[in-house]
Scaffold this motif. Sequence first.
Motif, PDB file in Angstrom:
ATOM      1  N   ASP A 112       4.119  -0.019  30.530  1.00 35.96           N
ATOM      2  CA  ASP A 112       5.022   0.581  31.509  1.00 35.96           C
ATOM      3  C   ASP A 112       5.565  -0.526  32.417  1.00 35.96           C
ATOM      4  O   ASP A 112       4.866  -1.005  33.304  1.00 35.96           O
ATOM      5  CB  ASP A 112       4.267   1.634  32.320  1.00 35.96           C
ATOM      6  N   VAL A 127       7.855  -0.363  34.680  1.00 33.49           N
ATOM      7  CA  VAL A 127       8.070   0.057  36.062  1.00 33.49           C
ATOM      8  C   VAL A 127       6.819  -0.190  36.906  1.00 33.49           C
ATOM      9  O   VAL A 127       6.901  -0.603  38.064  1.00 33.49           O
ATOM     10  CB  VAL A 127       8.491   1.543  36.114  1.00 33.49           C
ATOM     11  N   SER A 128       5.659   0.044  36.312  1.00 25.07           N
ATOM     12  CA  SER A 128       4.411  -0.073  37.065  1.00 25.07           C
ATOM     13  C   SER A 128       4.092  -1.510  37.460  1.00 25.07           C
ATOM     14  O   SER A 128       3.313  -1.739  38.393  1.00 25.07           O
ATOM     15  CB  SER A 128       3.248   0.512  36.261  1.00 25.07           C
ATOM     16  N   ALA A 181       6.580  -3.690  38.213  1.00 30.19           N
ATOM     17  CA  ALA A 181       7.759  -4.238  38.889  1.00 30.19           C
ATOM     18  C   ALA A 181       7.411  -4.822  40.257  1.00 30.19           C
ATOM     19  O   ALA A 181       7.965  -5.843  40.666  1.00 30.19           O
ATOM     20  CB  ALA A 181       8.836  -3.164  39.029  1.00 30.19           C
ATOM     21  N   SER A 211      10.726   1.841  30.305  1.00 27.64           N
ATOM     22  CA  SER A 211      10.424   2.633  31.482  1.00 27.64           C
ATOM     23  C   SER A 211      10.262   4.072  31.015  1.00 27.64           C
ATOM     24  O   SER A 211      10.614   4.402  29.864  1.00 27.64           O
ATOM     25  CB  SER A 211      11.572   2.546  32.495  1.00 27.64           C
ATOM     26  N   LYS A 249      12.063   6.572  31.682  1.00 22.88           N
ATOM     27  CA  LYS A 249      13.402   7.078  31.362  1.00 22.88           C
ATOM     28  C   LYS A 249      13.893   6.553  30.024  1.00 22.88           C
ATOM     29  O   LYS A 249      14.428   7.317  29.199  1.00 22.88           O
ATOM     30  CB  LYS A 249      14.375   6.697  32.474  1.00 22.88           C
ATOM     31  N   THR A 250      13.735   5.244  29.777  1.00 27.13           N
ATOM     32  CA  THR A 250      14.278   4.689  28.537  1.00 27.13           C
ATOM     33  C   THR A 250      13.472   5.122  27.319  1.00 27.13           C
ATOM     34  O   THR A 250      14.029   5.310  26.241  1.00 27.13           O
ATOM     35  CB  THR A 250      14.341   3.154  28.591  1.00 27.13           C
ATOM     36  N   THR A 301       2.482   8.254  32.753  1.00 26.98           N
ATOM     37  CA  THR A 301       1.890   6.938  32.954  1.00 26.98           C
ATOM     38  C   THR A 301       0.383   7.098  33.124  1.00 26.98           C
ATOM     39  O   THR A 301      -0.126   8.197  33.346  1.00 26.98           O
ATOM     40  CB  THR A 301       2.465   6.258  34.205  1.00 26.98           C
ATOM     41  N   LEU A 361       2.606   3.532  29.377  1.00 25.11           N
ATOM     42  CA  LEU A 361       3.340   4.777  29.210  1.00 25.11           C
ATOM     43  C   LEU A 361       2.773   5.503  28.003  1.00 25.11           C
ATOM     44  O   LEU A 361       2.411   4.882  27.002  1.00 25.11           O
ATOM     45  CB  LEU A 361       4.829   4.509  28.962  1.00 25.11           C
TER      46      LEU A 361
END
Length: 206
Positions: free
Chosen positions: A117, A119-120, A122, A169, A171-172, A189, A195
Amino acid sequence: MSQSPLPRPASHFSSGSPGDKTRIVLHVGCGRRNPQKLHPEFRGPEWRELRLDIDPAANPDIVATMTAMDGVGSLSVNAVWSSHSLEHLYPHEVPVALGEFHRVLGPGGFVLITVPDLVSIARYIAEDRLDEPIYVSPAGPIAAMDILFGCRALLKRNRTHMAHRTGFSPKTLESALASAGFGDITVRTDTRFNLWAVGHKRGVEG
């Protein structure tokens, strides 16, 4: 959350002979045989593992890349399990692989996927903590750099096939599954920077 999204009860679709309720899970990127690599969803007696890997040294049932699984028949499996495999593909290869997952699934079958993931991690990147260990794995300490590009301890040992060439992410990943034809998609997550996604193949047994 700490666990993967659990799929709905598996379809009664069977790839075996009439009356055979054994379900087949295609384990993509299986590596060397290890029952613990199977998600608990697939460890029951009703499941049979079909192992696929690009590396012949892993002694899989089928040697193939996930972008060209010619040795797996269309509509022939009930589930596809892909654990930390998709991130090793180039971005343009991901839709091809997901299309293959969709092709081999029977109606009502499902795919269960886990990937890093991005995003996690970032905030670690934004705070310039790229090399700071986040957790410890069997291969050693893991930092944001390892999650982004592949575990450096393994790459240093010339296991260059472990490099990461793309990322996701929530979303993707959901969008990629939807574009491949999957429905009823759930993406979550966990606490280990992963993810988890479940997608179902539309249709019913005819």
